[in-house]
Scaffold this motif. Structure first.
Motif, PDB file in Angstrom:
ATOM      1  N   PHE A 168       8.696  14.724 -39.325  1.00 36.95           N
ATOM      2  CA  PHE A 168       8.968  13.476 -38.599  1.00 36.95           C
ATOM      3  C   PHE A 168       7.742  13.036 -37.812  1.00 36.95           C
ATOM      4  O   PHE A 168       7.345  11.861 -37.840  1.00 36.95           O
ATOM      5  CB  PHE A 168      10.164  13.658 -37.664  1.00 36.95           C
ATOM      6  N   ALA A 169       7.110  13.972 -37.112  1.00 39.51           N
ATOM      7  CA  ALA A 169       5.938  13.635 -36.304  1.00 39.51           C
ATOM      8  C   ALA A 169       4.798  13.114 -37.181  1.00 39.51           C
ATOM      9  O   ALA A 169       4.111  12.158 -36.818  1.00 39.51           O
ATOM     10  CB  ALA A 169       5.484  14.856 -35.512  1.00 39.51           C
ATOM     11  N   ARG A 170       4.604  13.737 -38.329  1.00 38.41           N
ATOM     12  CA  ARG A 170       3.548  13.283 -39.242  1.00 38.41           C
ATOM     13  C   ARG A 170       3.821  11.847 -39.691  1.00 38.41           C
ATOM     14  O   ARG A 170       2.897  11.019 -39.749  1.00 38.41           O
ATOM     15  CB  ARG A 170       3.469  14.214 -40.445  1.00 38.41           C
ATOM     16  N   LYS A 171       5.074  11.548 -40.002  1.00 39.16           N
ATOM     17  CA  LYS A 171       5.434  10.193 -40.424  1.00 39.16           C
ATOM     18  C   LYS A 171       5.117   9.186 -39.316  1.00 39.16           C
ATOM     19  O   LYS A 171       4.584   8.095 -39.573  1.00 39.16           O
ATOM     20  CB  LYS A 171       6.924  10.153 -40.766  1.00 39.16           C
ATOM     21  N   GLN A 172       5.429   9.550 -38.073  1.00 45.35           N
ATOM     22  CA  GLN A 172       5.158   8.658 -36.950  1.00 45.35           C
ATOM     23  C   GLN A 172       3.649   8.438 -36.758  1.00 45.35           C
ATOM     24  O   GLN A 172       3.205   7.306 -36.523  1.00 45.35           O
ATOM     25  CB  GLN A 172       5.756   9.244 -35.667  1.00 45.35           C
ATOM     26  N   THR A 216       2.272   6.235 -39.539  1.00 49.53           N
ATOM     27  CA  THR A 216       2.652   4.840 -39.307  1.00 49.53           C
ATOM     28  C   THR A 216       1.739   4.211 -38.264  1.00 49.53           C
ATOM     29  O   THR A 216       1.249   3.078 -38.427  1.00 49.53           O
ATOM     30  CB  THR A 216       4.120   4.757 -38.841  1.00 49.53           C
ATOM     31  N   GLU A 217       1.473   4.966 -37.184  1.00 49.15           N
ATOM     32  CA  GLU A 217       0.592   4.467 -36.126  1.00 49.15           C
ATOM     33  C   GLU A 217      -0.823   4.231 -36.649  1.00 49.15           C
ATOM     34  O   GLU A 217      -1.442   3.198 -36.359  1.00 49.15           O
ATOM     35  CB  GLU A 217       0.573   5.465 -34.966  1.00 49.15           C
ATOM     36  N   LEU A 218      -1.350   5.177 -37.424  1.00 52.60           N
ATOM     37  CA  LEU A 218      -2.719   5.059 -37.928  1.00 52.60           C
ATOM     38  C   LEU A 218      -2.884   3.868 -38.867  1.00 52.60           C
ATOM     39  O   LEU A 218      -3.970   3.295 -38.975  1.00 52.60           O
ATOM     40  CB  LEU A 218      -3.124   6.350 -38.648  1.00 52.60           C
ATOM     41  N   LEU A 262       6.287  10.943 -28.010  1.00 55.89           N
ATOM     42  CA  LEU A 262       7.605  11.600 -28.032  1.00 55.89           C
ATOM     43  C   LEU A 262       7.708  12.638 -29.156  1.00 55.89           C
ATOM     44  O   LEU A 262       8.073  13.794 -28.895  1.00 55.89           O
ATOM     45  CB  LEU A 262       8.723  10.558 -28.132  1.00 55.89           C
ATOM     46  N   PRO A 263       7.370  12.290 -30.420  1.00 57.43           N
ATOM     47  CA  PRO A 263       7.394  13.340 -31.449  1.00 57.43           C
ATOM     48  C   PRO A 263       6.354  14.429 -31.216  1.00 57.43           C
ATOM     49  O   PRO A 263       6.569  15.588 -31.585  1.00 57.43           O
ATOM     50  CB  PRO A 263       7.125  12.582 -32.756  1.00 57.43           C
ATOM     51  N   MET A 264       5.227  14.089 -30.572  1.00 56.67           N
ATOM     52  CA  MET A 264       4.242  15.128 -30.274  1.00 56.67           C
ATOM     53  C   MET A 264       4.763  16.100 -29.221  1.00 56.67           C
ATOM     54  O   MET A 264       4.482  17.301 -29.271  1.00 56.67           O
ATOM     55  CB  MET A 264       2.935  14.496 -29.803  1.00 56.67           C
ATOM     56  N   ASP A 265       5.540  15.599 -28.251  1.00 55.20           N
ATOM     57  CA  ASP A 265       6.203  16.499 -27.307  1.00 55.20           C
ATOM     58  C   ASP A 265       7.155  17.436 -28.054  1.00 55.20           C
ATOM     59  O   ASP A 265       7.255  18.631 -27.732  1.00 55.20           O
ATOM     60  CB  ASP A 265       7.000  15.692 -26.270  1.00 55.20           C
ATOM     61  N   MET A 266       7.842  16.896 -29.044  1.00 60.47           N
ATOM     62  CA  MET A 266       8.757  17.707 -29.836  1.00 60.47           C
ATOM     63  C   MET A 266       8.000  18.792 -30.608  1.00 60.47           C
ATOM     64  O   MET A 266       8.479  19.928 -30.722  1.00 60.47           O
ATOM     65  CB  MET A 266       9.545  16.823 -30.813  1.00 60.47           C
ATOM     66  N   ILE A 267       6.801  18.471 -31.090  1.00 65.74           N
ATOM     67  CA  ILE A 267       5.997  19.463 -31.808  1.00 65.74           C
ATOM     68  C   ILE A 267       5.602  20.603 -30.883  1.00 65.74           C
ATOM     69  O   ILE A 267       5.636  21.782 -31.262  1.00 65.74           O
ATOM     70  CB  ILE A 267       4.743  18.806 -32.422  1.00 65.74           C
ATOM     71  N   GLY A 268       5.202  20.284 -29.656  1.00 69.81           N
ATOM     72  CA  GLY A 268       4.858  21.336 -28.704  1.00 69.81           C
ATOM     73  C   GLY A 268       6.025  22.278 -28.476  1.00 69.81           C
ATOM     74  O   GLY A 268       5.864  23.511 -28.461  1.00 69.81           O
ATOM     75  N   ALA A 269       7.217  21.717 -28.318  1.00 68.87           N
ATOM     76  CA  ALA A 269       8.412  22.538 -28.131  1.00 68.87           C
ATOM     77  C   ALA A 269       8.729  23.344 -29.392  1.00 68.87           C
ATOM     78  O   ALA A 269       9.134  24.509 -29.313  1.00 68.87           O
ATOM     79  CB  ALA A 269       9.597  21.650 -27.757  1.00 68.87           C
ATOM     80  N   ALA A 270       8.525  22.740 -30.558  1.00 70.64           N
ATOM     81  CA  ALA A 270       8.821  23.423 -31.823  1.00 70.64           C
ATOM     82  C   ALA A 270       7.909  24.618 -32.033  1.00 70.64           C
ATOM     83  O   ALA A 270       8.351  25.703 -32.432  1.00 70.64           O
ATOM     84  CB  ALA A 270       8.698  22.447 -32.991  1.00 70.64           C
ATOM     85  N   VAL A 271       6.615  24.443 -31.761  1.00 69.84           N
ATOM     86  CA  VAL A 271       5.663  25.548 -31.918  1.00 69.84           C
ATOM     87  C   VAL A 271       6.001  26.669 -30.933  1.00 69.84           C
ATOM     88  O   VAL A 271       5.978  27.855 -31.281  1.00 69.84           O
ATOM     89  CB  VAL A 271       4.218  25.050 -31.726  1.00 69.84           C
TER      90      VAL A 271
END
Length: 278
Positions: free
Chosen positions: A67-71, A74-76, A105-114
């Motif tokens: 999900f984060a990669r998709k976001q 899209t931004e890039l 927001l998805p990057m915050d989720m990545i930090g929590a996931a790792v």
């Protein structure tokens, strides 16, 4: 000596999360050829959550990364200017396409996931160290427990890094502070997310490296046939870190394992042996 039923891909297809399906398939592929799959070894009816829920937990992290990669992509590939000029419509639009929340927001989720994956890793490492949980392994993975510390202090090192990760896993995207006379009164704090995620990821290489080191040490105390992927992973680890026969300073081993995980050499060599884990 894990019960391998929790890694049956049919379980995860029934629930439907793609990350869990992918993780269960990858784990099972690494174990192929092992006595764990033949019924030769006695197994518990159910293992602890830190083992049997591995596909669900790591799978959730995979789904979060997707999900984060998709976001980010899209931004890039999108327009983040202000104002925005649309020549074909002869219009100038002012807005807030600069707002970083769709990424922070998805990057915050990545930090929590790792961090979550690292907590799971440390719990497995704990089960290798603890003779009450390790199904026959020596305490702290040393033949001289009581005289030798073995990998006891390696667990301390992993725990310290996890505490740091937990502190850093507080979301930055909810930390907005108004500025510019309250014109800029809600911002994403996305740069803070990027900076703390870099440290979370750096710690993760070290934590996973310690688990790999402990797993290789544990396998040297086992005498059953391991999976082809597992055997290759252990072979790569032993190129860099020797079996811990008697106590030695372990920080150099920790640093070597951290760099080994970061390099992806273990993954690459395993995939050369058993095929892609995707």
């Amino acid at each position: 000596h894990a019960n391998m039923k929790p890694y049956d891909v049919r379980l995860h297809k029934l629930r439907g999360f793609p990350g869990a399906v992918r993780s269960s398939q990858a784990i099972k592929k690494c174990i192929e050829g092992s006595d764990l799959l033949t019924g030769k070894l006695k197994q518990k009816v159910q293992d602890a959550y830190s083992m049997r829920s591995t596909p669900q937990v790591i799978g959730a992290a995979h789904d979060a990364v997707a999900f984060a990669r998709k976001q980010v992509e899209t931004e890039l590939n999108g327009v983040g200017d202000n104002p925005i000029f649309i020549p074909e419509d002869k219009v100038t639009l002012t807005g807030a396409n600069f707002q970083g929340t769709p990424v922070s927001l998805p990057m915050d989720m990545i930090g929590a996931a790792v961090t979550m994956v690292c907590v799971l890793s440390e719990r497995r490492m704990n089960r290798l160290n603890n003779p009450a949980l390790s199904v026959g392994l020596p305490a702290f993975l040393t033949k001289g427990a009581g005289m030798f510390s073995g990998l006891m202090l390696s667990q301390y090192t992993a725990d310290m890094m996890i505490v740091e990760q937990r502190i850093l896993s507080m979301p930055a995207s909810i930390q907005s502070i108004p500025a510019a006379a309250d014109q800029e009164d809600f911002v994403s704090m996305g740069m803070n997310t990027a900076i703390k995620n870099a440290q979370i990821l750096d710690n993760a290489y070290g934590i996973l490296g310690i688990e790999f080191m402990a797993a290789a040490q544990a396998l040297d105390f086992r005498n059953h046939q391991t999976g082809k992927g597992v055997a290759k992973a252990k072979e790569v680890i032993r190129k860099y870190v020797d079996f811990l026969d008697v106590d030695r300073p372990l920080y150099t081993d920790h640093n070597k394992m951290k760099e080994l995980v970061k390099s992806c050499e273990i993954l690459e060599e395993v995939e050369k042996t058993i095929g892609s884990l995707e």
